[in-house]
Design a protein around this motif. Structure first.
Motif: not given
Length: 166
Positions: A27-32, A160-165
């Motif tokens: 659900e976060k894949w396409l969310v800025v 990588q730091k910009q990807l949500p955990s």
């Protein structure tokens, strides 16, 4: 850092990013994310596009267009690139060159990660046989392949730091 250490750093960075990207909730894949300009899908597309440009150049085609004057490249090499290669500090807010800016993507997560892994592996294979070649960066200009591997590894670590955990 020698050639084999640079290769290992790049391989480790690509593997780690793939792992982290695989853990991003669907659900976060396409969310800025707040404070970011790209969604996780865009980050993976940007990295894949970067490899596409690099691979095209290594195959004898056009690479990135240089967007700096000779004296700017010299300054950036002595300041930003030295810090980037030595300490791994990637400058925040640096604009992505036109060739590697993602168009809004709707790739599903598994396809985007597979595309990134494929491009990273192809780049690793290409530089292994092109060690004496050069790579052109939009802001730093021409660099040797060891430095290109290091810049790519640091670029991956930065994004990588910009990807949500989870």
């Amino acid at each position: 850092m020698n050639w084999s250490e640079a290769q290992q750093l790049h391989a480790d960075a690509a593997a780690e990013l793939s792992s982290v990207a695989g853990k991003v909730p669907a659900e976060k894949w396409l969310v800025v994310r707040a404070g970011s300009k790209w969604a996780p899908a865009d980050v993976l597309e940007h990295l894949s596009l970067t490899y596409d440009v690099a691979l095209r150049e290594l195959a004898g085609g056009a690479g990135m267009a240089i967007r700096t004057k000779w004296w700017q490249r010299l300054y950036l090499r002595w300041t930003v690139m030295r810090t980037l290669l030595g300490r791994g500090i990637f400058p925040q807010g640096a604009p992505a060159p036109r060739e590697v800016r993602p168009a809004r993507t709707d790739l599903d997560q598994a396809a985007a990660i597979a595309r990134f892994r494929d491009r990273a592996a192809a780049f690793t294979a290409a530089v292994a046989v092109s060690e004496s070649s050069h790579f052109t960066h939009a802001y730093f200009g021409r660099m040797n392949m060891r430095d290109a591997l290091l810049v790519c590894a640091r670029h991956i670590q930065h994004h990588q730091k910009q990807l949500p955990s989870s």
